[in-house]
Design a protein around this motif. Sequence first.
Motif, PDB file in Angstrom:
ATOM      1  N   LEU A 231       0.844  -1.190   0.000  1.00  0.00           N
ATOM      2  CA  LEU A 231       0.000   0.000   0.000  1.00  0.00           C
ATOM      3  C   LEU A 231       0.887   1.250   0.000  1.00  0.00           C
ATOM      4  N   GLY A 232       0.678   2.135  -0.942  1.00  0.00           N
ATOM      5  CA  GLY A 232       1.477   3.354  -1.040  1.00  0.00           C
ATOM      6  C   GLY A 232       2.840   3.135  -1.657  1.00  0.00           C
ATOM      7  N   ALA A 233       2.997   2.046  -2.420  1.00  0.00           N
ATOM      8  CA  ALA A 233       4.300   1.675  -2.972  1.00  0.00           C
ATOM      9  C   ALA A 233       4.908   2.765  -3.850  1.00  0.00           C
ATOM     10  N   VAL A 234       4.090   3.408  -4.673  1.00  0.00           N
ATOM     11  CA  VAL A 234       4.616   4.443  -5.577  1.00  0.00           C
ATOM     12  C   VAL A 234       5.142   5.629  -4.765  1.00  0.00           C
ATOM     13  N   GLN A 235       4.420   6.028  -3.743  1.00  0.00           N
ATOM     14  CA  GLN A 235       4.858   7.147  -2.921  1.00  0.00           C
ATOM     15  C   GLN A 235       6.129   6.809  -2.149  1.00  0.00           C
ATOM     16  N   ILE A 236       6.210   5.584  -1.624  1.00  0.00           N
ATOM     17  CA  ILE A 236       7.411   5.156  -0.905  1.00  0.00           C
ATOM     18  C   ILE A 236       8.593   5.142  -1.864  1.00  0.00           C
ATOM     19  N   CYS A 237       8.373   4.630  -3.061  1.00  0.00           N
ATOM     20  CA  CYS A 237       9.405   4.600  -4.089  1.00  0.00           C
ATOM     21  C   CYS A 237       9.918   6.015  -4.369  1.00  0.00           C
ATOM     22  N   GLN A 238       8.997   6.955  -4.568  1.00  0.00           N
ATOM     23  CA  GLN A 238       9.385   8.334  -4.868  1.00  0.00           C
ATOM     24  C   GLN A 238      10.212   8.951  -3.746  1.00  0.00           C
ATOM     25  N   ILE A 239       9.766   8.776  -2.524  1.00  0.00           N
ATOM     26  CA  ILE A 239      10.481   9.341  -1.377  1.00  0.00           C
ATOM     27  C   ILE A 239      11.884   8.748  -1.283  1.00  0.00           C
ATOM     28  N   ARG A 240      11.990   7.447  -1.480  1.00  0.00           N
ATOM     29  CA  ARG A 240      13.314   6.811  -1.412  1.00  0.00           C
ATOM     30  C   ARG A 240      14.224   7.289  -2.533  1.00  0.00           C
ATOM     31  N   LEU A 241      13.665   7.507  -3.726  1.00  0.00           N
ATOM     32  CA  LEU A 241      14.482   8.035  -4.818  1.00  0.00           C
ATOM     33  C   LEU A 241      14.895   9.475  -4.546  1.00  0.00           C
ATOM     34  N   TRP A 242      13.986  10.284  -3.984  1.00  0.00           N
ATOM     35  CA  TRP A 242      14.342  11.664  -3.630  1.00  0.00           C
ATOM     36  C   TRP A 242      15.500  11.654  -2.638  1.00  0.00           C
ATOM     37  N   ASN A 243      15.490  10.695  -1.710  1.00  0.00           N
ATOM     38  CA  ASN A 243      16.561  10.598  -0.711  1.00  0.00           C
ATOM     39  C   ASN A 243      17.907  10.242  -1.326  1.00  0.00           C
ATOM     40  N   THR A 244      17.891   9.740  -2.570  1.00  0.00           N
ATOM     41  CA  THR A 244      19.155   9.443  -3.271  1.00  0.00           C
ATOM     42  C   THR A 244      19.468  10.536  -4.304  1.00  0.00           C
ATOM     43  N   GLU A 245      18.832  11.694  -4.121  1.00  0.00           N
ATOM     44  CA  GLU A 245      19.074  12.877  -4.943  1.00  0.00           C
ATOM     45  C   GLU A 245      18.572  12.758  -6.384  1.00  0.00           C
ATOM     46  N   VAL A 246      17.554  11.928  -6.598  1.00  0.00           N
ATOM     47  CA  VAL A 246      16.877  11.868  -7.894  1.00  0.00           C
ATOM     48  C   VAL A 246      15.852  12.994  -7.899  1.00  0.00           C
ATOM     49  N   GLY A 247      15.771  13.714  -8.998  1.00  0.00           N
ATOM     50  CA  GLY A 247      14.823  14.816  -9.109  1.00  0.00           C
ATOM     51  C   GLY A 247      13.379  14.352  -8.991  1.00  0.00           C
ATOM     52  N   GLU A 248      12.515  15.276  -8.586  1.00  0.00           N
ATOM     53  CA  GLU A 248      11.115  14.942  -8.327  1.00  0.00           C
ATOM     54  C   GLU A 248      10.413  14.371  -9.553  1.00  0.00           C
ATOM     55  N   TYR A 249      10.585  15.012 -10.701  1.00  0.00           N
ATOM     56  CA  TYR A 249       9.901  14.553 -11.913  1.00  0.00           C
ATOM     57  C   TYR A 249      10.380  13.169 -12.335  1.00  0.00           C
ATOM     58  N   VAL A 250      11.684  12.955 -12.358  1.00  0.00           N
ATOM     59  CA  VAL A 250      12.234  11.659 -12.774  1.00  0.00           C
ATOM     60  C   VAL A 250      11.803  10.571 -11.792  1.00  0.00           C
ATOM     61  N   ALA A 251      11.815  10.881 -10.502  1.00  0.00           N
ATOM     62  CA  ALA A 251      11.376   9.901  -9.498  1.00  0.00           C
ATOM     63  C   ALA A 251       9.919   9.510  -9.728  1.00  0.00           C
ATOM     64  N   ARG A 252       9.074  10.488 -10.037  1.00  0.00           N
ATOM     65  CA  ARG A 252       7.660  10.205 -10.270  1.00  0.00           C
ATOM     66  C   ARG A 252       7.469   9.319 -11.496  1.00  0.00           C
ATOM     67  N   VAL A 253       8.172   9.648 -12.589  1.00  0.00           N
ATOM     68  CA  VAL A 253       8.051   8.858 -13.814  1.00  0.00           C
ATOM     69  C   VAL A 253       8.577   7.439 -13.585  1.00  0.00           C
ATOM     70  N   ALA A 254       9.729   7.320 -12.924  1.00  0.00           N
ATOM     71  CA  ALA A 254      10.334   6.011 -12.678  1.00  0.00           C
ATOM     72  C   ALA A 254       9.434   5.140 -11.805  1.00  0.00           C
ATOM     73  N   CYS A 255       8.908   5.702 -10.752  1.00  0.00           N
ATOM     74  CA  CYS A 255       8.063   4.904  -9.842  1.00  0.00           C
ATOM     75  C   CYS A 255       6.733   4.539 -10.489  1.00  0.00           C
ATOM     76  N   ASN A 256       6.204   5.416 -11.317  1.00  0.00           N
ATOM     77  CA  ASN A 256       4.991   5.058 -12.071  1.00  0.00           C
ATOM     78  C   ASN A 256       5.280   3.947 -13.061  1.00  0.00           C
ATOM     79  N   ALA A 257       6.477   3.956 -13.671  1.00  0.00           N
ATOM     80  CA  ALA A 257       6.862   2.871 -14.579  1.00  0.00           C
ATOM     81  C   ALA A 257       6.952   1.550 -13.815  1.00  0.00           C
ATOM     82  N   ALA A 258       7.425   1.611 -12.580  1.00  0.00           N
ATOM     83  CA  ALA A 258       7.537   0.402 -11.768  1.00  0.00           C
ATOM     84  C   ALA A 258       6.168  -0.168 -11.431  1.00  0.00           C
ATOM     85  N   SER A 259       5.199   0.694 -11.255  1.00  0.00           N
ATOM     86  CA  SER A 259       3.876   0.211 -10.823  1.00  0.00           C
ATOM     87  C   SER A 259       3.012  -0.258 -11.981  1.00  0.00           C
ATOM     88  N   ASP A 260       3.398   0.029 -13.213  1.00  0.00           N
ATOM     89  CA  ASP A 260       2.598  -0.377 -14.386  1.00  0.00           C
ATOM     90  C   ASP A 260       2.711  -1.847 -14.673  1.00  0.00           C
TER      91      ASP A 260
END
Length: 102
Positions: free
Chosen positions: A73-102
């Motif tokens: 539950l909330g996997a995409v949001q957790i993914c985004q937050i973890r990517l942000w913590n590794t200095e991935v930009g917000e937009y790229v993190a959102r696109v990447a995590c959405n790709a993971a959930s598809d």
Amino acid sequence: MIRSKLAAVATAGAMVLGGVIAGAGTASASPRDTADAAGPTSAGDCLYVLNTSGYRTTAARADACNIGASDVLGAVQICQIRLWNTEVGEYVARVACNAASD
């Protein structure tokens, strides 16, 4: 991951040659091809987005993508937050995590 994307392009039967789109024949995707495209390669799709956006694969980023591909539950949001913590930009993190959930 990349093979399934290339297979999808080849299956569509279109090739781009010098800006001209020419039909290269037709073929239909087998059930195995469509299952692979929607299956466990989702975390790989996330990493593909990261890599093609200039971000190297690290253990923390791979873990984030695996979470994004999970049924948690909330996997995409957790993914985004973890990517942000590794200095991935917000937009790229959102696109990447959405790709993971598809």
